[in-house]
Scaffold this motif. Structure first.
Motif, PDB file in Angstrom:
ATOM      1  N   LEU A 133       0.970  -1.063   0.074  1.00 35.18           N
ATOM      2  CA  LEU A 133       0.091  -0.034  -0.087  1.00 35.18           C
ATOM      3  C   LEU A 133       0.869   1.068   0.034  1.00 35.18           C
ATOM      4  O   LEU A 133       0.235   2.126  -0.626  1.00 35.18           O
ATOM      5  N   VAL A 134       2.081   1.280   0.536  1.00 37.47           N
ATOM      6  CA  VAL A 134       2.862   2.301   0.490  1.00 37.47           C
ATOM      7  C   VAL A 134       3.322   2.538  -0.735  1.00 37.47           C
ATOM      8  O   VAL A 134       3.602   3.905  -1.289  1.00 37.47           O
ATOM      9  N   LEU A 135       3.718   1.523  -1.525  1.00 36.00           N
ATOM     10  CA  LEU A 135       4.204   1.515  -2.899  1.00 36.00           C
ATOM     11  C   LEU A 135       3.123   2.285  -3.778  1.00 36.00           C
ATOM     12  O   LEU A 135       3.136   3.176  -4.542  1.00 36.00           O
ATOM     13  N   ASN A 136       1.966   2.035  -3.482  1.00 36.31           N
ATOM     14  CA  ASN A 136       0.839   2.468  -4.308  1.00 36.31           C
ATOM     15  C   ASN A 136       0.514   4.071  -3.759  1.00 36.31           C
ATOM     16  O   ASN A 136       0.322   4.681  -4.760  1.00 36.31           O
ATOM     17  N   PHE A 137       1.048   4.525  -2.474  1.00 41.85           N
ATOM     18  CA  PHE A 137       0.497   5.827  -2.399  1.00 41.85           C
ATOM     19  C   PHE A 137       1.817   6.630  -2.825  1.00 41.85           C
ATOM     20  O   PHE A 137       1.613   7.785  -3.382  1.00 41.85           O
ATOM     21  N   PHE A 138       2.986   6.124  -2.987  1.00 38.52           N
ATOM     22  CA  PHE A 138       4.061   6.855  -3.343  1.00 38.52           C
ATOM     23  C   PHE A 138       3.874   6.886  -4.985  1.00 38.52           C
ATOM     24  O   PHE A 138       4.144   8.138  -5.416  1.00 38.52           O
ATOM     25  N   SER A 139       3.218   6.136  -5.675  1.00 39.24           N
ATOM     26  CA  SER A 139       3.178   6.357  -6.931  1.00 39.24           C
ATOM     27  C   SER A 139       1.903   7.101  -7.436  1.00 39.24           C
ATOM     28  O   SER A 139       1.874   7.959  -8.402  1.00 39.24           O
ATOM     29  N   ILE A 140       1.011   7.283  -6.445  1.00 41.11           N
ATOM     30  CA  ILE A 140      -0.059   8.228  -6.448  1.00 41.11           C
ATOM     31  C   ILE A 140       0.567   9.760  -6.557  1.00 41.11           C
ATOM     32  O   ILE A 140       0.145  10.586  -7.115  1.00 41.11           O
ATOM     33  N   ALA A 141       1.437   9.772  -5.607  1.00 43.58           N
ATOM     34  CA  ALA A 141       2.137  10.989  -5.365  1.00 43.58           C
ATOM     35  C   ALA A 141       3.028  11.360  -6.614  1.00 43.58           C
ATOM     36  O   ALA A 141       2.715  12.692  -7.015  1.00 43.58           O
ATOM     37  N   GLY A 142       3.458  10.598  -7.192  1.00 46.37           N
ATOM     38  CA  GLY A 142       4.128  10.600  -8.628  1.00 46.37           C
ATOM     39  C   GLY A 142       3.244  11.235  -9.465  1.00 46.37           C
ATOM     40  O   GLY A 142       3.584  12.126 -10.061  1.00 46.37           O
ATOM     41  N   LEU A 143       2.012  10.431  -9.588  1.00 47.15           N
ATOM     42  CA  LEU A 143       0.875  11.064 -10.474  1.00 47.15           C
ATOM     43  C   LEU A 143       0.292  12.439 -10.126  1.00 47.15           C
ATOM     44  O   LEU A 143       0.217  13.445 -11.204  1.00 47.15           O
ATOM     45  N   TYR A 144       0.335  12.863  -8.916  1.00 49.39           N
ATOM     46  CA  TYR A 144      -0.078  14.250  -8.614  1.00 49.39           C
ATOM     47  C   TYR A 144       1.176  15.191  -9.394  1.00 49.39           C
ATOM     48  O   TYR A 144       0.849  16.165  -9.709  1.00 49.39           O
TER      49      TYR A 144
END
Lengths: 172, 101
Positions: free
Chosen positions: A39-50
């Protein structure tokens, strides 16, 4: 607006695939600690999308609050409860299989509809996502919601402390 | 930039995975993680709309407030789970059926 440059395309697909991989890893990991890490990996990649959407401040907040604070809270609770590995994550009966197929058919249909309605490109330079406009807006246009959300946050934290407190002179 | 529907489709897929997690897992902590995934998917839609429709800051502000509310929700939810574990020595959601009538 010009078409997407190569570097943008590469970054977008990298972060999308990583985000989906994190979500799928969360689904199929039986060990709760590994699930939390994906889930941390998912949060980081969503931050990248932001970041690719021009929301720099939100990307920083996403990493600080989600990956920093919320996931540490999750990991503390997982280790405090000493959760053993779950059994039966992969149980499939016929109803669940039917729900799976129907759900994915619905999402595929929704993607086609979205493609028809929202097929436009971004226009112009976008500078709203920087720290200064957001800070200015928070203390002018959004002052009332800002104060309200502060009250909500402190009420929730006080409530959490009250609920999680160990009752020494009651039962349990 | 990519067309908007790609971001919306990604948000829909992530939301679907979150719903699946909440509905299928009986472990309360995993269900709470599914809720986090759904909140993130909705946030992605907010930010994408904010970027593509030039509606100033509204979408990003909504996303910011959702992040704060998610923090509050996690704090309360995990406190409830801790309390549940202390009373029942189990965080299996199907073990808590006092309100099932």
């Amino acid at each position: 607006m010009e078409a997407a440059t190569t570097i943008q395309t590469v970054l977008f697909w990298t972060f999308s695939v990583l985000g989906l991989a994190g979500a799928v890893g969360l689904l199929f990991n039986r060990n709760a600690v590994y699930a939390a890490l994906s889930l941390v990996l998912n949060f980081f990649s969503i931050a990248g999308l932001y970041l690719s959407l021009g929301a720099e401040f939100l990307a920083a907040v996403q990493i600080l609050v989600y990956a920093g604070a919320i996931m540490v809270l999750f990991l503390f609770v997982i280790m405090l409860l000493n959760m053993q590995e779950e059994k039966g994550v992969f149980t499939f009966d016929i109803r669940r299989g039917a729900a799976f197929i129907l759900g994915f058919a619905f999402v595929a249909e929704m993607m086609v509809v979205l493609k028809g309605f929202w097929n436009h490109e971004a226009g112009g330079e976008f500078t709203y996502g920087k720290v200064e406009p957001i800070g200015r807006a928070l203390l002018t246009d959004y002052l009332f919601p800002f104060e309200m959300i502060s009250i909500v946050l402190i009420a929730a934290l006080i409530g959490a402390i009250l609920v999680a407190r160990r009752h020494t002179h009651q039962e349990g | 930039m990519h067309p908007l529907h790609i971001f919306l489709s990604l948000g829909a897929l992530l939301f679907l995975l979150g719903v699946f997690l909440v509905l299928t897992r009986r472990n309360a902590v995993m269900a709470l993680m599914g809720v986090e995934l759904m909140l993130n998917a909705a946030n992605l839609n907010f930010v994408a709309f904010s970027r593509y429709d030039q509606i100033d800051l509204d979408g990003q502000m909504a996303a910011l407030f959702v992040i704060v509310l998610a923090a509050a929700e996690v704090a309360v939810g995990l406190a409830l789970i801790l309390n549940l574990y202390r009373r029942k020595h189990s965080i299996d959601l199907s073990d808590s059926r006092e309100l099932l009538g």
